[in-house]
Design a protein around this motif. Sequence first.
Motif, PDB file in Angstrom:
ATOM      1  N   MET A 135      -8.733   3.482 -12.305  1.00 48.46           N
ATOM      2  CA  MET A 135      -8.413   2.925 -10.997  1.00 48.46           C
ATOM      3  C   MET A 135      -9.143   3.742  -9.936  1.00 48.46           C
ATOM      4  O   MET A 135      -9.192   4.955  -9.989  1.00 48.46           O
ATOM      5  N   SER A 136      -9.718   3.065  -8.982  1.00 53.23           N
ATOM      6  CA  SER A 136     -10.466   3.776  -7.952  1.00 53.23           C
ATOM      7  C   SER A 136      -9.532   4.509  -7.004  1.00 53.23           C
ATOM      8  O   SER A 136      -8.362   4.171  -6.867  1.00 53.23           O
ATOM      9  N   LYS A 137     -10.072   5.516  -6.324  1.00 54.64           N
ATOM     10  CA  LYS A 137      -9.262   6.307  -5.396  1.00 54.64           C
ATOM     11  C   LYS A 137      -8.685   5.436  -4.286  1.00 54.64           C
ATOM     12  O   LYS A 137      -7.539   5.582  -3.921  1.00 54.64           O
ATOM     13  N   ASN A 138      -9.486   4.498  -3.759  1.00 58.22           N
ATOM     14  CA  ASN A 138      -8.985   3.622  -2.700  1.00 58.22           C
ATOM     15  C   ASN A 138      -7.797   2.801  -3.180  1.00 58.22           C
ATOM     16  O   ASN A 138      -6.823   2.626  -2.461  1.00 58.22           O
ATOM     17  N   LEU A 139      -7.898   2.288  -4.391  1.00 61.68           N
ATOM     18  CA  LEU A 139      -6.809   1.498  -4.946  1.00 61.68           C
ATOM     19  C   LEU A 139      -5.587   2.383  -5.196  1.00 61.68           C
ATOM     20  O   LEU A 139      -4.456   1.955  -4.954  1.00 61.68           O
ATOM     21  N   ASP A 140      -5.816   3.600  -5.653  1.00 62.22           N
ATOM     22  CA  ASP A 140      -4.714   4.541  -5.855  1.00 62.22           C
ATOM     23  C   ASP A 140      -3.958   4.781  -4.553  1.00 62.22           C
ATOM     24  O   ASP A 140      -2.729   4.731  -4.530  1.00 62.22           O
ATOM     25  N   ILE A 141      -4.674   5.043  -3.486  1.00 64.06           N
ATOM     26  CA  ILE A 141      -4.030   5.336  -2.199  1.00 64.06           C
ATOM     27  C   ILE A 141      -3.297   4.111  -1.672  1.00 64.06           C
ATOM     28  O   ILE A 141      -2.178   4.225  -1.173  1.00 64.06           O
ATOM     29  N   THR A 142      -3.888   2.927  -1.798  1.00 62.93           N
ATOM     30  CA  THR A 142      -3.197   1.734  -1.297  1.00 62.93           C
ATOM     31  C   THR A 142      -1.936   1.453  -2.098  1.00 62.93           C
ATOM     32  O   THR A 142      -0.931   1.024  -1.529  1.00 62.93           O
ATOM     33  N   LEU A 143      -1.963   1.732  -3.387  1.00 60.62           N
ATOM     34  CA  LEU A 143      -0.760   1.564  -4.208  1.00 60.62           C
ATOM     35  C   LEU A 143       0.304   2.589  -3.812  1.00 60.62           C
ATOM     36  O   LEU A 143       1.485   2.245  -3.653  1.00 60.62           O
ATOM     37  N   LEU A 144      -0.116   3.831  -3.610  1.00 60.95           N
ATOM     38  CA  LEU A 144       0.821   4.858  -3.146  1.00 60.95           C
ATOM     39  C   LEU A 144       1.393   4.482  -1.780  1.00 60.95           C
ATOM     40  O   LEU A 144       2.583   4.684  -1.514  1.00 60.95           O
ATOM     41  N   LEU A 145       0.570   3.919  -0.926  1.00 65.53           N
ATOM     42  CA  LEU A 145       1.014   3.486   0.397  1.00 65.53           C
ATOM     43  C   LEU A 145       2.065   2.384   0.283  1.00 65.53           C
ATOM     44  O   LEU A 145       3.052   2.385   1.027  1.00 65.53           O
ATOM     45  N   ASP A 146       1.877   1.472  -0.657  1.00 67.28           N
ATOM     46  CA  ASP A 146       2.877   0.422  -0.878  1.00 67.28           C
ATOM     47  C   ASP A 146       4.233   1.013  -1.270  1.00 67.28           C
ATOM     48  O   ASP A 146       5.272   0.540  -0.822  1.00 67.28           O
ATOM     49  N   PHE A 147       4.212   2.025  -2.107  1.00 68.58           N
ATOM     50  CA  PHE A 147       5.457   2.609  -2.592  1.00 68.58           C
ATOM     51  C   PHE A 147       6.089   3.595  -1.609  1.00 68.58           C
ATOM     52  O   PHE A 147       7.304   3.635  -1.466  1.00 68.58           O
ATOM     53  N   TYR A 148       5.275   4.416  -0.980  1.00 70.77           N
ATOM     54  CA  TYR A 148       5.804   5.528  -0.192  1.00 70.77           C
ATOM     55  C   TYR A 148       5.455   5.476   1.290  1.00 70.77           C
ATOM     56  O   TYR A 148       5.788   6.390   2.036  1.00 70.77           O
ATOM     57  N   GLY A 149       4.786   4.427   1.735  1.00 70.93           N
ATOM     58  CA  GLY A 149       4.312   4.346   3.111  1.00 70.93           C
ATOM     59  C   GLY A 149       5.394   4.510   4.155  1.00 70.93           C
ATOM     60  O   GLY A 149       5.161   5.103   5.213  1.00 70.93           O
ATOM     61  N   ASP A 150       6.586   4.010   3.867  1.00 72.33           N
ATOM     62  CA  ASP A 150       7.675   4.128   4.838  1.00 72.33           C
ATOM     63  C   ASP A 150       8.121   5.567   5.059  1.00 72.33           C
ATOM     64  O   ASP A 150       8.841   5.849   6.019  1.00 72.33           O
ATOM     65  N   MET A 151       7.720   6.469   4.188  1.00 73.31           N
ATOM     66  CA  MET A 151       8.095   7.871   4.329  1.00 73.31           C
ATOM     67  C   MET A 151       7.112   8.645   5.209  1.00 73.31           C
ATOM     68  O   MET A 151       7.358   9.802   5.535  1.00 73.31           O
ATOM     69  N   LEU A 152       6.003   8.015   5.566  1.00 72.80           N
ATOM     70  CA  LEU A 152       5.035   8.643   6.468  1.00 72.80           C
ATOM     71  C   LEU A 152       5.452   8.388   7.911  1.00 72.80           C
ATOM     72  O   LEU A 152       6.245   7.495   8.188  1.00 72.80           O
ATOM     73  N   THR A 153       4.854   9.166   8.820  1.00 75.80           N
ATOM     74  CA  THR A 153       5.092   8.884  10.237  1.00 75.80           C
ATOM     75  C   THR A 153       4.404   7.568  10.582  1.00 75.80           C
ATOM     76  O   THR A 153       3.501   7.117   9.871  1.00 75.80           O
ATOM     77  N   GLU A 154       4.808   6.975  11.673  1.00 81.64           N
ATOM     78  CA  GLU A 154       4.211   5.703  12.108  1.00 81.64           C
ATOM     79  C   GLU A 154       2.701   5.843  12.305  1.00 81.64           C
ATOM     80  O   GLU A 154       1.929   4.981  11.897  1.00 81.64           O
ATOM     81  N   LYS A 155       2.264   6.938  12.921  1.00 78.73           N
ATOM     82  CA  LYS A 155       0.832   7.171  13.154  1.00 78.73           C
ATOM     83  C   LYS A 155       0.076   7.300  11.833  1.00 78.73           C
ATOM     84  O   LYS A 155      -0.980   6.706  11.641  1.00 78.73           O
ATOM     85  N   GLN A 156       0.620   8.118  10.916  1.00 75.73           N
ATOM     86  CA  GLN A 156      -0.039   8.297   9.623  1.00 75.73           C
ATOM     87  C   GLN A 156      -0.161   6.957   8.897  1.00 75.73           C
ATOM     88  O   GLN A 156      -1.208   6.626   8.355  1.00 75.73           O
ATOM     89  N   ARG A 157       0.922   6.215   8.882  1.00 75.82           N
ATOM     90  CA  ARG A 157       0.941   4.922   8.208  1.00 75.82           C
ATOM     91  C   ARG A 157      -0.086   3.978   8.847  1.00 75.82           C
ATOM     92  O   ARG A 157      -0.828   3.281   8.157  1.00 75.82           O
ATOM     93  N   SER A 158      -0.139   3.980  10.170  1.00 77.75           N
ATOM     94  CA  SER A 158      -1.079   3.125  10.878  1.00 77.75           C
ATOM     95  C   SER A 158      -2.527   3.519  10.571  1.00 77.75           C
ATOM     96  O   SER A 158      -3.359   2.651  10.262  1.00 77.75           O
ATOM     97  N   PHE A 159      -2.826   4.798  10.636  1.00 84.20           N
ATOM     98  CA  PHE A 159      -4.191   5.272  10.381  1.00 84.20           C
ATOM     99  C   PHE A 159      -4.624   4.966   8.947  1.00 84.20           C
ATOM    100  O   PHE A 159      -5.714   4.441   8.713  1.00 84.20           O
ATOM    101  N   ILE A 160      -3.784   5.308   8.002  1.00 84.12           N
ATOM    102  CA  ILE A 160      -4.161   5.149   6.595  1.00 84.12           C
ATOM    103  C   ILE A 160      -4.237   3.670   6.219  1.00 84.12           C
ATOM    104  O   ILE A 160      -5.104   3.253   5.456  1.00 84.12           O
TER     105      ILE A 160
END
Length: 124
Positions: A1-26
């Motif tokens: 799995m590519s790094k971009n896909l890894d991060i987007t999958l992690l974002l789907d699972f854990y994105g709500d735990m980031l700050t609003e700015k971090q979530r928006s930027f990523i």
Amino acid sequence: MSKNLDITLLLDFYGDMLTEKQRSFISSYYNEDLSLSEIAANEGITRQGVRDAIKRAETQLIEMENRMGLVARFDNMKSGLNDIIEYSDEIAEYNRCHSLSKEINECTAKIKAAAQMLLAENYD
């Protein structure tokens, strides 16, 4: 799995735990494919500031996965459900070829349908 896909999958699972700015930027960077410069211009900050926020968010997402393992469990469950579907097809085919039991065919069809339903509900 590519790094971009890894991060987007992690974002789907854990994105709500980031700050609003971090979530928006990523999200802008990975999901909308905006460059660091484009995000910086939209937000009125430096490119380096955006890069730092994204790198911190990536690190946090990876640490959360290392601690909780939700994505790994997700992948294991998906793989297991696909195996169940494959095995139920094999059992049904063997049963059809040997004319053994109508009940076995019905049960394998139910098992396959249940696994497909779980895949569709949880993994699409």
